[in-house]
Enzyme design. Structure first.
Site, PDB file in Angstrom:
ATOM      1  CB  THR A 115      -5.677  -4.014   1.860  1.00 53.75           C
ATOM      2  OG1 THR A 115      -5.514  -2.699   1.336  1.00 53.75           O
ATOM      3  CG2 THR A 115      -4.381  -4.436   2.526  1.00 53.75           C
ATOM      4  CG  ASP A 140      -1.880  -1.105   1.355  1.00 49.89           C
ATOM      5  OD1 ASP A 140      -3.087  -0.877   1.264  1.00 49.89           O
ATOM      6  OD2 ASP A 140      -1.432  -2.258   1.555  1.00 49.89           O
ATOM      7  NE  ARG A 199     -18.347  -0.277  -1.106  1.00 48.46           N
ATOM      8  CZ  ARG A 199     -17.369  -1.163  -1.114  1.00 48.46           C
ATOM      9  NH1 ARG A 199     -17.264  -2.028  -2.092  1.00 48.46           N
ATOM     10  NH2 ARG A 199     -16.480  -1.184  -0.150  1.00 48.46           N
ATOM     11  CD  GLU A 205      -7.247   3.146   1.995  1.00 46.23           C
ATOM     12  OE1 GLU A 205      -7.303   2.686   0.839  1.00 46.23           O
ATOM     13  OE2 GLU A 205      -7.821   2.627   2.967  1.00 46.23           O
ATOM     14  CG  ASP A 253     -10.056  -0.699  -4.105  1.00 55.14           C
ATOM     15  OD1 ASP A 253     -10.477  -0.620  -2.938  1.00 55.14           O
ATOM     16  OD2 ASP A 253     -10.796  -0.869  -5.088  1.00 55.14           O
TER      17      ASP A 253
HETATM   18  P1  AMP Z   1     -14.162  -4.155  -1.310  1.00 54.74           P
HETATM   19  O1  AMP Z   1     -12.857  -4.726  -1.728  1.00 54.74           O
HETATM   20  O2  AMP Z   1     -15.043  -3.775  -2.461  1.00 54.74           O
HETATM   21  O3  AMP Z   1     -14.871  -4.971  -0.277  1.00 54.74           O
HETATM   22  O4  AMP Z   1     -13.859  -2.736  -0.671  1.00 54.74           O
HETATM   23  C1  AMP Z   1     -12.710  -2.413   0.029  1.00 54.74           C
HETATM   24  C2  AMP Z   1     -12.951  -1.052   0.635  1.00 54.74           C
HETATM   25  O5  AMP Z   1     -14.048  -1.112   1.523  1.00 54.74           O
HETATM   26  C3  AMP Z   1     -11.824  -0.517   1.470  1.00 54.74           C
HETATM   27  O6  AMP Z   1     -10.963   0.261   0.661  1.00 54.74           O
HETATM   28  C4  AMP Z   1     -12.532   0.357   2.517  1.00 54.74           C
HETATM   29  O7  AMP Z   1     -12.338   1.732   2.230  1.00 54.74           O
HETATM   30  C5  AMP Z   1     -14.009   0.044   2.317  1.00 54.74           C
HETATM   31  N1  AMP Z   1     -14.787  -0.214   3.532  1.00 54.74           N
HETATM   32  C6  AMP Z   1     -14.368  -0.363   4.814  1.00 54.74           C
HETATM   33  N2  AMP Z   1     -15.430  -0.532   5.663  1.00 54.74           N
HETATM   34  C7  AMP Z   1     -16.564  -0.476   4.892  1.00 54.74           C
HETATM   35  C8  AMP Z   1     -17.962  -0.562   5.171  1.00 54.74           C
HETATM   36  N3  AMP Z   1     -18.434  -0.762   6.414  1.00 54.74           N
HETATM   37  N4  AMP Z   1     -18.828  -0.444   4.129  1.00 54.74           N
HETATM   38  C9  AMP Z   1     -18.369  -0.269   2.877  1.00 54.74           C
HETATM   39  N5  AMP Z   1     -17.061  -0.167   2.556  1.00 54.74           N
HETATM   40  C10 AMP Z   1     -16.147  -0.277   3.544  1.00 54.74           C
HETATM   41 MG    MG Z   2      -9.842   0.727  -0.888  1.00 56.09          MG
END
Ligand code: AMP
Ligand code: MG
Length: 328
Positions: free
Chosen positions: A133, A53, A256, A76, A131
């Site tokens: 992680t 990162d 989402r 970030e 993105d």
């Molecule tokens: P994904 O890989 O699509 O699940 O998304 C990863 C991203 O989810 C990370 O970069 C965070 O910024 C974000 N994230 C963290 N907590 C939450 C949450 N409660 N609801 C939605 N997104 C989140």
């Molecule tokens: Mg992210």
């Protein structure tokens, strides 16, 4: 903001940015192959941060300072994780960054990471260096996501998706407002237009959503799928590779759906991907059908995200509304 600062044409801009993200993706891949405890830390919000990162943020911010010195960056990661410059984590970051930028000393690397400080400027880059992680840590999908936002709208977006493409060798997708979306294989030179699916029937909708159930409500999306009569099982993947999947026509909708009150989506989780889907012919809104508002560092005026191939967007929003209303 136009591609004018990149020599007057979108072609040179996308090549310059794609090369920068590919360089960073090579470093991310190398870190992923060597991951051990010295490569990761836990942030104050309990989310993981890895050497990748921070290294990718340094490489991309340094590259942007050369390509577009006047445009601020919102990214970030915080340079605080490098405060102990003699610690194992910082030293590993310095070594990794130097694979791509051999002339950078530790002070310059810290300065590149710290270049991210602007969430308010009307024109700014937004960067998520890794993105997804958690996907990166489990050897799955992740993306290096770079968007350029002007007056509340993404005008340029690029996603490096190192685990997508032929044989999972990596794919780069780019889009500029009004010029369409394009992709090329990592290391390749020819660009191909990216187009959303042409599916016309709700029964044929294929959904993508987060692997992490804390990031998107899996139960609600199952109900949305039932309500629409969509047949296929949802595909789960981390990162903005979900947007790439819709843009390329391999799924019709990315849902989402909020998992808790008060969570606000981060601009860097959506700017690049949302523009790529829109430019590939799709539509992106929040769960209420409102356009995403990128005027701040977070999407404070939106709730959740629905990205589709466009054609059945209103049906999907309506189904999401019906499911979420039934829960309140
Ligand atoms: P994904 O890989 O699509 O699940 O998304 C990863 C991203 O989810 C990370 O970069 C965070 O910024 C974000 N994230 C963290 N907590 C939450 C949450 N409660 N609801 C939605 N997104 C989140
Ligand atoms: Mg992210």
């Amino acid at each position: 903001m136009s591609p004018a600062s990149f020599g007057g044409d979108f072609g040179s801009m996308r090549v310059a940015i794609a090369e920068l993200l590919e360089q960073a993706a090579d470093v991310a891949r190398a870190v992923q192959a060597e991951l051990d405890d010295a490569h990761r830390l836990t942030k104050v919000d309990a989310s993981p941060v890895t050497v990748a990162d921070v290294s990718v943020q340094a490489i991309v911010c340094h590259g942007l300072s050369k390509l577009a010195p006047d445009i601020p960056v919102l990214a970030e990661e915080d340079a605080d994780v490098l405060a102990d410059r003699d610690g194992a984590f910082a030293r590993t970051v310095f070594d990794q960054v130097r694979r791509a930028c051999p002339d950078l000393d530790p002070a310059a690397i810290v300065a590149a990471v710290a270049r991210s400080n602007d969430g308010e400027s009307p024109v700014r880059w937004v960067l998520d260096p890794i993105d997804g992680t958690k996907g990166f840590l489990r050897g799955g999908h992740y993306a290096i996501a770079l968007g350029l936002v002007a007056d509340g709208h993404p005008v340029f977006g690029a996603l490096a998706c190192p685990a997508m493409g032929r044989d999972g060798n990596g794919l780069i997708l780019v889009a500029a407002h009004g010029t369409g979306a394009f992709e090329r294989e990592a290391g390749g030179t020819s660009w191909h237009p990216v187009q959303v699916s042409a599916a016309a029937d709700v029964a044929d909708l294929r959904l993508v959503e987060s692997v992490e159930r804390a990031h998107s409500a899996h139960g609600a999306s199952a109900q949305v799928r039932d309500r629409l009569g969509a047949v296929a099982e949802p595909v789960r993947m981390d990162s903005q590779c979900k947007y790439a999947t819709v843009a390329r026509g391999d799924a019709e909708a990315y849902l989402r759906l909020p998992t808790r009150p008060g969570y606000v989506e981060k601009a860097w989780d959506h700017a690049a991907g949302a523009l790529i889907v829109t430019e590939a012919g799709g539509r992106v809104t929040d769960i209420h059908g409102a356009g995403l508002d990128f005027s701040g560092p977070t999407l404070a005026r939106n709730r959740g995200v629905i990205a589709t191939h466009g054609r059945l967007h209103d049906d999907v929003v309506e189904a999401v509304q019906a499911v979420l209303d039934s829960k309140t």
